[in-house]
Write an enzyme that holds these catalytic residues in place. Structure first.
Site, PDB file in Angstrom:
ATOM      1  N   ASP A   1       2.937  -4.760   1.936  1.00  0.00           N
ATOM      2  CA  ASP A   1       3.580  -3.758   2.783  1.00  0.00           C
ATOM      3  C   ASP A   1       3.252  -3.968   4.259  1.00  0.00           C
ATOM      4  O   ASP A   1       3.815  -3.288   5.117  1.00  0.00           O
ATOM      5  CB  ASP A   1       3.169  -2.342   2.351  1.00  0.00           C
ATOM      6  CG  ASP A   1       4.297  -1.649   1.622  1.00  0.00           C
ATOM      7  OD1 ASP A   1       5.240  -2.342   1.191  1.00  0.00           O
ATOM      8  OD2 ASP A   1       4.251  -0.410   1.476  1.00  0.00           O
TER       9      ASP A   1
ATOM     10  N   ASP B   1       1.267   8.304  -8.629  1.00  0.00           N
ATOM     11  CA  ASP B   1       0.958   7.761  -9.944  1.00  0.00           C
ATOM     12  C   ASP B   1       0.787   8.870 -10.976  1.00  0.00           C
ATOM     13  O   ASP B   1       1.322   8.793 -12.092  1.00  0.00           O
ATOM     14  CB  ASP B   1      -0.299   6.892  -9.887  1.00  0.00           C
ATOM     15  CG  ASP B   1      -1.369   7.494  -8.974  1.00  0.00           C
ATOM     16  OD1 ASP B   1      -1.294   8.713  -8.695  1.00  0.00           O
ATOM     17  OD2 ASP B   1      -2.273   6.763  -8.536  1.00  0.00           O
TER      18      ASP B   1
END
Length: 1516
Positions: A751, A1050
Site C-alpha cells: 500500500d 477483520d
C-alpha cells in the site's frame, strides 16, 4: 330393544357442588377487590420510602387477580364422561372402523429401543407379536406392554397360565437381550444385516439429519401369511424414517406426524388415528373402544374431531418430588375445558378423525360415516408400494403445499399439538376429554429438575408464542394459555393458598407441587418469556427439545428416594439459588431486627404478611439449601454455581440494604459504585462464556498426505510501510511451505507503492531458487531465513556446513543489497536500467496518488520458473493498487479485496492464507494442518476459515506491555471455538475463497477441490481489478470481500461470515504457526488497543451487532464471546469510577465497602481473591504453551528505545493525552493515600480502618500498579521519562480533584469531580503529537469542532537518515481546510511553528512532502485552543468565575505543553545534528590524518627509490 338401539354410546355428567364452589369463588374475588382497594388507598407519598416497591407489588397483585379469574374458568363448568362399550359392540362389532396408530420416536439414546418396542406391542414387534397378541387375548392381559406386565406380576399365579407365561416371558427376554446387545454395541452386526434385506436401505445413510426415506412394511395385514400362532390376522406394522437433509427444515415431531398421515393413507387409510409418544404405552386395551363410543354416537359423534385421554406417568414417586403428574390439570382443569367445547390436544394419547387432521371443516349436513372398508384391494406388491410411498416422506414433497399450515399438524411452534387442536376447534369441531378409571396410557416423567424445568420452558414458550401469533383468539387462547402457564393456583392469592391450604397442609405431595410451581415461574417461564419475545422480534428461531426418558443409575436411586437433582450446571439453577439465598438472608435480617432492634410486637404490627411470605419461600426452598450446603452426593449443586449464587445474593443484598439515605454523605458515590459492580458482574458473565466450553483441536496430516491434494492456495500479504527485509523474510517463509509449489501462489500487496519494496521482492525471487530446495533438503524450521540463521550457532556441528555457509552467503549478499538501497532511499540508475519492471514507477507521483502497479515476478507456467533442483516454483506477484486522493482506499480491507480479485484471475486458489508482512511462518506444516479441517469429509464443508493464534517473537520475559495477548490465545479463543468458532483477527487465517466472496452457507455444499485454470489475462488487463473505480456501485466491501467502514474490518468480516451459517475453527499447534513483532512502547500499545476497542464498540452499536444482528444466527455462547470484546470500551467507565471515587472518598471518611468485622466483608473478599487467583492461575497455565522469547532485532525501533525495552523499562517519552489521564489517575491515588497517612499520623482516630480497609487496600493496589508511572514522572532521567509538560498538568489536575473532594463534597462536589474526570477522558482537543518517518508523502487529518478556534501547529525535522551524501533537508507542508481551500503552504522547512483561526469547523488536512531522497523523521504537533465553558449554559452563578479561571488555566497548560514540546523537538534535532556533525568531524579528521600519513609514506618511498636509483647510477 328399541330403546337400547337408540340409547347414546356415552353420557355427560355435570360436576357436583358447582353452586357452592361458585359462591366460594365469588367470595375470593371480593377479597381480591379489597386488596386492590387497599393498595390504591394506602399509596406512599413521594417522600416516603418504598413508593416504587409499592407500585410494583400492586402491579403484581393486579396481574395475579386477573390471572386468578382465568383459572376459575377452568373450574366453573366441569363435566365428566362415561362410555357404554357394550352398546358399541352390539351395534358395530362387525363394522368397526380402521384405526391407524402412530408411535413417534426421535433419539435412540434419549428414547431407548426397548421402551419404543413395549409401546408398540402394547398397542398392537413383528416376530414376537405373533405370540404376544394371542397370549394377551387368551388371558386378557392388562397392561399389554410386556415389560410393564411382567413387572406387575406377583409370585403366585394360577396353574393354567403358568406354562404359557414362562414360555412368553422367555421369548420376551430373548428378544430383549438381542436388542440390548445391539444397543450397547451401537450398531447392527453384519450377520444380522445379511439375514434381513431391510437393512440395505441404510447403505446410503449418512447421519441422523442426512439420509433418504426408509420405509419397511414389516407386517402386511392383508397378506394371508400375516397371522399369529393361533391363525388370526396380525395388525399391519410399518417402519418409517422420513427423508432428512440439512438444507431442509424437518419441523420436528409435527413433520414426522404429517409424513405418517400421508404414508398411512396409502397403506391402510384408517378413519381413526391414535397418536402416542414412544414412552406412552397402552395400559388399558379397551381405550380404543372408549374412543369409538364418542366418534360413533349417532346424535353427537359427528361433531367430535378428537378424543383426548389424560397424560399419566408410571414412575411418579409417592410425594411427587417434581410435581410431574399434572394431577390438577388431568383431574380438574381439563374437565373444565371439556365443559366449554373440549380439551386441548396434548400430542399423545389422542384419537383423531383422519379427515379433521387433513383440514376438513365442520358441517352439520356432511356427516362422516365410520365404517370399515373390506372391499379395498391393492394391486401392487409390498416392495413396489414401499418404493412408491417413499416420495410421500421426502423433504421436497411439502414444498408449495398447505401441509403444516392448513393440512396436518401445524408447523412453527414448540407446542405444535396445542396449536393444531386450536385450529381444529376454530373450524367448528369439538373435542372430548375422557378420563377412565383405569388409566389408558402410562408414560415416563422427567426424573431430574433440569429436565422438568426445560420441559415446562418448552410448553410455556410455545403457548406464549401462540398468544402472540395470528392464531390467538381473544378468549379461547387465554384459557388454554392459563393451562400451561399455571398448572396450580397462585401461591399468594390463588385458591390453593386461600381455600385448600387447611385441607391439604399435611400433604407432602401438595407441598412439592407448590415448590415446583415456584421454580417453574421463576426460571422456566422467565426464560420462555424472554425467548418468545426474542423470537417474535426475529432474533432467534423455535427449537424442539426432546425430553430424556432415561437416567443414570445413581440419578434414578435419588429420584426414587425423592431427593432433588441439582448435579448439572444450568443458568436456571443460578436464578433459583440466588433467589433462595436472597430470601434466606432477608429472613435472617428480620430475625436479627426482632432480637436486637424492634421487637416482636412492632414486627407483628407492620410486616406480618411480608415476613410470613418470606418464611414460606424459605421453607419451599429447603431442598435448594440442602443441595447448596449439606449434600455430598453427585446430585448436589455444583460448587461454582453455589459460589456464584452466594456472591450475587450477598452483593445485591448488601448494596440494596445499605444505600445511604437522602442527605447522607456518599449516597451518589454508593449508587455509582453499585452500578459499576452491576456492570462488572454482567461483563464477568460474558467472560465466562469464553471459558465454559473450551475445545482443543488435533489434526492428522499423515492421513491427509495419504489422500490426493488437488488444492491450490493463494497466500496474501499486506504491508503499508515496513522494513523491506522484514517483508522479504515473511514472503520467503510462506513460499517455502511444505506443500507442492505448483499449487502455491504468493501475493504481496504494497500500500506504500514503494519501488524499494519491489526491488527487495525482486531480489527475493532470485534467492528463492536456492532457499526452497535447501529447506526441503534439510527440513528447515523456521523457514524465514533471518530467524533461521539467528537460531543456528556458528559452532554447531552441521553435516551440511558447506551448504549452510553457501546459502547464508547468498542471503547476506541479498540483505546487503536491499539495505544499501533502503539507506540510500532510492534505487541506483544501474538497477533501474537492468530491470524493465521499474518503468511502472515512472508515473509514480505520491504514495496516495499513483496508478496500479502489478508485476508477476514468478509465473510457474513459465518453463524457466524452476529452482536449482529443477522443481517448479510458486507464483510470486507484486501489487500496489491504484490510489487517488479523491477516492477512499479503505486501508487493509481495500488491499485485501484488490488481492481477492487479482488472484482470482491469476491462480484462483480455493484457499487463501492472509498474513501481515511482519508475521512470518514458523511452522511449514501449518498449511497442511489447515487443510485437515477444510478437507475433512464429515465436517469440513461447514468450515469457512481456520484461524491460527497471533504470536510474537519479541515479547520480553515478563511481558512489560502484556503484548502477547496470552490469555486470549490460550484460553478465550478455545472457548469461542467450542461455540462455533473464533473471530477472524486479520492475520494467520486460512479462508475459503468462495466464502470471502459472499457465498451463503448451504448444508448441501461440497467443496470441489479443482486445480486452477491457466493464466489467460495479461498484467495490463489485470490492473483494472485494482483500480479505484472498480468497486463503485458493486457489493465489494458490503456483501463481498472484507467489510468496509470499521477499524477492525477483520472481526466484522468474520462475524458476518458466521452469521451466514458458516463455522470457523481455531487451531493452536504446539509449534507456533506464525510469529510476528509486538509493540515495543507504551504509546504503541495503547494506540493499538484504542483501535481495537473502538472498532469492536462500533460493531456493537452498528447493524452488525452480535447482540441483535447475530442473535439466532450464531450460538448464544458465541454471541457472549463477541460481546466480551465489544464491551471493552464501555467497561472503561466502571473501571474509571472504581479507580478514582473510592480513593477520593477516603479523604472525606466516607466508607463504600463493608467494614472488616462485618459478615458482608466475606463476599467482597471472596470475589476479589477468587477473581485474581483465577486470573493468575489462568495466565500461568497459559505460559506452558509459549515458546521462549527471542532476542529482538534493532530494526523495529530506535536503538535507545530497544535498549529500554530489553531491560523491561516502560517508555513514556512521547506526549499523549492518554499519558495525561494515566498520570492524573496515578497521582490522584497517591495523594489520597498520602492523605490517609497524614490523618493517621496527625489526627488519631480520624480514619476508621475497620470500615475503610477495602478502600485503602484498593488505593494501595492502584499505587503499586502505577509504580512505573511514578518512576517516569519523578525519578528517571533518560529519554523515556514522562514529558515535563505532562507531569505538570497531571499534578495540577490531581491536586485540583483532591482539593474539591475535601472541601466541597458536602455540596455535591463529588458529582463535579466525576464530571471533571469524564471531561478529561472525553476531551479530544488536547495536544495531538506524533512522530513519524516520511518517505515521499504523509497526510494527517484533525477535526476542529468549533468555528473560531485557534489552531496551534508546529513541526520539526528531527533527523534525516543520511547527512553524509549531501543534499538539502526539509519538508513541504500544505494545510487545507474542510472546504478544500489552502490555509498555509511551507516549502523546504526544517522546523516551523504557526497559528491560524479555523473559520469553518470540520476536518483540516496536513500533508507533508519529502523532496529529498532520504527518509526523514518529523515531529508534528497540533493543539486547538477552545474554552469549552463558553459552550455550556445554565451553570450555577457561583461556579462561573471559578470555571472560567479553570478553563483559562487549562488553556495555559496546553500552551505551555505545546511550546515545550516544540522546544524539546528542536533540542533533540540539535542534539542529533551535533552528534552527526561530531561524527563527521571525527571521520574527516581520521581521513585527513590517513591521507597525510599516506602522503608521507609515499614521499618516503619515492625519495628512497630516487636515492637508490641515483646511487646505482653513480656506481656505474
Amino acid at each position: 330393544m328399541a330403546n337400547c338401539e337408540n340409547a347414546p354410546l356415552f353420557e355427560t355428567r355435570r360436576a357436583k357442588g358447582r353452586v357452592l364452589y361458585r359462591l366460594f369463588a365469588a367470595s375470593v374475588f371480593v377479597g381480591i377487590c379489597f386488596i386492590w382497594a387497599y393498595r390504591v388507598n394506602h399509596l406512599p407519598s413521594d417522600q416516603e420510602n418504598g413508593r416504587w416497591v409499592w407500585f410494583g407489588l400492586f402491579a403484581a397483585e393486579l396481574w395475579f387477580g386477573i390471572y386468578w379469574l382465568l383459572t376459575q374458568a377452568l373450574r366453573w363448568n366441569r363435566v365428566y364422561r362415561h362410555t357404554f362399550k357394550d352398546r358399541l359392540s352390539q351395534r358395530y362389532e362387525n363394522e368397526l372402523p380402521g384405526v391407524d396408530i402412530f408411535v413417534c420416536t426421535a433419539d435412540p439414546k434419549l428414547e431407548p429401543p426397548m421402551m419404543v418396542i413395549n409401546t408398540v406391542l402394547s398397542v398392537m414387534a413383528s416376530h414376537f407379536s405373533k405370540h404376544w397378541i394371542s397370549f394377551c387375548k387368551k388371558f386378557k392381559v392388562e397392561p399389554r406392554s410386556p415389560a410393564a406386565y411382567f413387572a406387575s406380576l406377583s409370585d403366585s399365579h394360577t396353574a393354567s397360565p403358568s406354562k404359557d407365561l414362562t414360555a412368553i416371558k422367555k421369548l420376551y427376554e430373548d428378544m430383549e437381550n438381542r436388542i440390548q446387545t445391539a444397543t450397547k454395541l451401537g450398531r447392527i452386526t453384519k450377520e444380522i444385516g445379511m439375514k434381513h434385506k431391510g437393512f440395505s436401505q441404510w447403505d446410503s445413510y449418512l447421519s441422523p439429519v442426512d439420509h433418504d426415506s426408509i420405509l419397511q412394511i414389516l407386517i402386511d395385514g392383508r397378506d394371508p401369511e400375516a397371522v399369529d400362532i393361533e391363525g388370526y390376522p396380525l395388525p399391519t406394522l410399518v417402519y418409517l424414517a422420513r427423508e432428512k437433509r440439512p438444507q431442509h427444515f424437518h419441523n420436528y415431531k409435527a413433520g414426522a406426524m404429517n409424513a405418517l398421515i400421508r404414508v398411512s393413507s396409502e397403506i391402510s387409510n384408517g378413519q381413526i388415528i391414535l397418536n402416542v409418544d414412544c414412552d406412552m404405552y397402552s395400559n388399558y386395551s379397551q381405550s380404543v373402544r372408549d374412543a369409538l363410543c364418542f366418534f360413533m354416537d349417532e346424535e353427537k359423534g359427528h361433531e367430535i374431531a378428537y378424543v383426548q385421554f389424560p397424560q399419566n406417568f408410571e414412575n411418579i414417586t409417592k410425594n411427587e418430588v417434581y410435581s410431574n403428574s399434572l394431577r390438577v390439570i388431568s383431574e380438574v382443569e381439563f374437565h373444565g375445558l371439556d365443559g366449554y367445547g373440549g380439551p386441548l390436544y396434548v400430542g399423545t394419547g389422542c384419537f383423531h378423525r383422519r379427515e379433521t387432521l387433513c383440514g376438513r371443516k365442520f358441517s352439520k349436513e356432511n356427516k362422516i360415516e365410520l365404517k370399515r372398508d373390506n372391499d379395498a384391494k391393492r394391486q401392487e406388491s409390498v416392495l413396489e408400494l414401499e418404493e412408491n410411498l417413499k416420495a410421500l416422506a421426502s423433504c421436497t414433497y411439502e414444498i408449495n403445499t398447505k401441509w403444516g399450515s392448513e393440512i396436518g399438524v401445524q408447523y412453527g411452534c414448540p407446542v405444535e399439538d396445542v396449536i393444531t387442536g386450536l385450529t381444529i376447534q376454530c373450524r367448528g369441531w369439538k373435542s372430548v376429554y375422557y378420563n377412565p378409571e383405569r388409566k389408558a396410557f402410562l408414560g415416563v416423567a422427567p426424573t431430574t429438575l433440569p429436565q422438568t424445568l426445560l420441559q415446562h420452558k418448552r410448553w410455556s414458550e410455545g403457548d406464549f408464542q401462540i398468544l402472540l401469533s395470528k392464531y390467538s383468539p381473544a378468549c379461547i387462547i387465554l384459557l388454554h394459555f392459563s393451562f400451561t402457564l399455571s398448572s396450580q393456583r397462585d401461591l399468594l392469592v390463588s385458591t390453593a393458598w386461600w381455600n385448600f391450604c387447611g385441607l391439604v397442609a399435611q400433604s407432602l405431595a401438595w407441598w412439592n407441587d407448590q415448590r415446583i410451581w415456584l421454580y417453574k415461574r421463576t426460571s422456566s417461564y422467565l426464560f420462555a418469556f424472554i425467548d418468545t419475545i426474542l423470537k417474535s422480534l426475529g432474533f432467534s428461531e423455535s427449537a424442539f427439545v426432546v425430553t430424556a426418558k432415561v437416567a443414570d443409575e445413581d440419578v434414578s436411586q435419588r429420584y426414587e428416594k425423592e431427593i432433588m437433582e441439582f448435579g448439572a450446571s444450568s443458568s436456571m439453577f443460578t436464578i433459583l439459588a440466588t433467589l433462595a439465598l436472597l430470601n434466606l438472608f432477608c429472613l435472617i435480617g428480620v430475625l436479627k431486627k426482632v432480637i436486637l432492634d424492634q421487637g416482636i410486637f412492632r414486627l407483628y404490627d407492620t410486616m406480618l404478611l411480608q415476613v410470613l411470605l418470606c418464611g414460606v419461600l424459605v421453607l419451599i426452598n429447603l431442598p435448594m439449601y440442602q443441595g447448596l450446603f449439606l449434600r455430598k452426593d453427585n446430585g448436589k449443586m455444583p460448587s461454582s454455581l453455589t459460589a456464584k449464587s452466594l456472591v450475587l445474593a450477598l452483593s445485591a443484598f448488601y448494596r440494596v440494604t445499605h444505600i445511604p439515605r437522602e442527605g447522607e454523605d456518599g449516597r451518589w458515590a454508593w449508587i455509582g459504585l453499585f452500578g459499576a459492580e452491576l456492570w462488572f458482574s454482567l461483563y464477568w458473565v460474558c467472560t465466562q462464556a469464553l471459558r465454559w466450553n473450551c475445545v482443543y483441536r488435533c489434526t492428522f496430516p499423515d492421513r491427509l498426505s495419504q489422500r490426493s491434494l488437488p488444492l491450490s492456495l493463494s497466500l496474501s500479504l499486506s504491508m503499508n510501510y515496513e522494513p523491506p527485509m522484514m517483508v522479504i523474510n515473511t514472503v520467503l517463509s510462506v513460499m517455502a511451505f511444505d506443500y507442492p509449489p505448483e499449487k502455491l501462489s504468493v501475493y504481496l500487496s504494497d500500500d506504500a507503492g514503494s519501488d524499494l519494496t519491489f526491488y527487495a521482492l525482486l531480489e527475493a525471487s532470485h534467492f528463492t531458487k536456492h532457499w526452497i530446495p535447501y529447506c526441503k533438503k534439510f527440513n528447515v524450521e523456521p523457514r524465514s531465513p533471518g530467524s533461521y540463521f539467528l537460531s543456528i550457532s556458528y559452532h554447531y556441528d552441521l553435516k551440511e556446513a558447506s551448504e549452510f555457509l553457501a546459502i547464508k552467503k547468498l542471503y547476506e549478499d541479498m540483505e546487503k543489497q536491499i539495505r544499501k538501497a533502503a539507506k540510500l532511499g532510492r534505487l541506483a540508475e544501474e538497477i533501474r536500467s537492468n530491470h524493465h519492471e521499474f518503468s511502472q514507477w515512472d508515473s509514480y507521483s505520491l504514495r496516495c496518488d499513483h496508478d496500479t502497479i502489478l508485476q508477476v515476478l514468478i509465473d510457474r507456467r513459465d518453463p524457466d520458473a524452476i529452482d536449482v533442483e529443477g522443481c517448479s516454483l510458486p507464483n510470486l506477484v507484486y501489487l500496489a493498487r491504484e490510489k487517488r486522493p479523491q477516492h477512499p482506499h479503505n486501508f487493509k480491507a481495500g488491499a485485501m479485496n484488490a488481492l481477492l480479485r487479482v488472484s482470482q484471475k491469476i491462480s484462483n486458489g480455493q484457499i487463501i492464507l492472509n498474513v501481515d508482512c511482519d508475521m512470518y511462518s514458523n511452522n511449514s506444516n501449518s498449511v497442511r494442518d489447515a487443510l485437515c479441517f477444510f478437507m475433512d469429509e464429515k465436517k469440513g464443508n461447514d468450515i469457512a476459515f481456520v484461524q491460527f493464534p497471533q504470536n510474537f517473537e519479541n515479547v520480553t520475559k515478563n511481558e512489560i506491555y502484556s503484548g502477547s495477548f496470552r490469555v486470549g490465545m490460550e484460553v478465550e479463543f478455545h472457548g469461542m471455538d467450542g461455540y462455533g468458532g473464533p473471530p477472524y483477527i486479520g492475520t494467520g487465517c486460512f479462508h475459503r475463497r468462495e466464502i470471502l466472496r459472499g457465498r451463503n452457507f448451504d448444508s448441501g455444499y461440497k467443496g470441489e477441490w479443482q486445480r486452477e485454470d491457466s493464466l489467460h489475462a495479461l498484467e495490463d488487463k489485470l490492473k483494472a481489478f485494482a483500480t479505484c473505480e472498480y468497486e463503485e456501485n458493486t457489493e465489494w466491501g458490503k456483501e463481498m470481500g472484507l467489510k468496509y467502514g470499521c477499524p477492525v474490518e477483520d472481526v466484522i468480516t468474520g462475524l458476518s461470515i458466521q452469521c451466514k451459517g458458516w463455522k470457523s475453527v481455531y487451531y493452536n499447534p504446539e509449534r507456533k504457526a506464525f510469529l510476528g513483532v509486538s509493540t515495543t512502547t507504551l504509546p504503541q500499545t495503547l494506540l493499538q488497543h484504542k483501535r481495537w476497542s473502538e472498532g469492536d464498540f462500533l460493531i456493537l452499536i452498528s447493524k452488525f451487532s452480535p447482540a441483535w444482528y447475530a442473535h439466532g444466527k450464531i450460538s448464544l455462547g458465541l454471541q457472549l464471546g463477541y460481546c466480551c470484546y465489544c464491551l471493552w470500551a464501555p467497561t472503561c467507565l466502571a473501571a474509571l469510577y472504581y479507580s478514582t471515587i473510592p480513593s477520593l472518598c477516603i479523604l472525606r471518611g466516607i466508607f463504600l465497602f463493608p467494614q472488616f468485622s462485618s459478615p458482608w466483608f466475606v463476599p467482597f473478599a471472596y470475589v476479589i481473591s477468587a477473581k485474581y487467583t483465577d486470573s493468575l492461575v489462568e495466565f500461568l497455565w497459559s505460559l506452558g504453551f509459549s515458546d521462549p522469547a527471542f532476542e529482538i532485532t534493532a530494526k523495529v525501533a530506535d536503538e535507545d528505545v530497544m535498549e529500554r525495552y530489553n531491560k523491561e523499562i516502560m517508555e513514556f517519552g512521547a506526549s499523549s493525552p492518554m499519558f495525561t489521564l494515566l498520570a492524573t489517575l496515578a497521582l490522584l491515588n497517591l495523594f489520597c493515600f498520602g492523605g490517609v497517612v497524614k490523618k493517621v499520623a496527625m489526627e488519631d482516630g480520624a480514619i476508621r480502618f475497620d470500615r475503610m480497609v477495602l478502600q485503602i487496600l484498593l488505593c494501595g493496589v492502584l499505587i503499586l500498579i502505577n509504580w512505573p508511572l511514578y518512576q517516569g514522572l519523578f525519578f528517571r532521567k533518560d529519554k523515556g521519562k514522562m514529558p515535563s509538560s505532562t507531569t505538570v498538568k497531571s499534578i495540577g489536575l490531581a491536586l485540583f480533584a483532591c482539593t474539591w473532594s475535601v472541601f466541597f463534597m458536602k455540596f455535591g462536589a463529588l458529582k463535579f469531580c466525576v464530571a471533571v474526570l469524564l471531561a478529561l477522558v472525553l476531551s479530544p482537543q488536547g495536544v495531538f503529537g506524533i512522530r513519524f518517518v516520511i518517505d515521499r508523502e504523509e497526510c494527517f487529518s484533525y477535526n476542529v469542532q468549533y468555528e473560531g478556534d485557534t489552531v496551534h501547529t508546529s513541526f520539526v525535522v528531527i533527523k534525516s537518515d543520511k547527512y553524509w551524501y549531501g543534499g538539502t533537508e526539509g519538508v513541504d507542508l500544505v494545510v487545507k481546510g474542510p472546504t478544500g481551500d489552502q490555509v498555509h503552504d511551507f516549502r523546504g522547512k526544517i522546523s516551523e511553528k504557526f497559528d491560524f483561526v479555523a473559520h469553518h469547523k470540520g476536518v483540516y488536512r496536513f500533508c507533508f512532502t519529502n523532496q529529498s531522497p532520504y527518509h526523514e523523521t518529523v515531529d508534528f504537533d497540533v493543539h486547538v485552543g477552545h474554552f469549552s465553558y463558553f459552550d455550556e449554559h445554565a451553570k450555577d452563578e457561583h461556579f462561573n468565575p471559578l470555571l472560567d479561571q479553570i478553563s483559562k488555566l487549562e488553556e495555559a497548560l496546553y500552551n505551555i505543553q505545546f511550546e515545550q514540546h516544540w522546544l524539546e523537538a528542536q533540542t533533540e534535532r540539535q542534539a542529533i545534528l551535533n552528534e552527526a556533525m561530531g561524527k563527521r568531524a571525527v571521520y574527516k579528521a581520521f581521513w585527513e590524518s590517513a591521507a597525510l600519513i599516506g602522503a608521507s609514506v609515499l614521499q618516503v618511498y619515492l625519495l628512497r627509490r630516487l636515492f637508490e636509483r641515483k646511487l646505482g647510477m653513480s656506481r656505474v
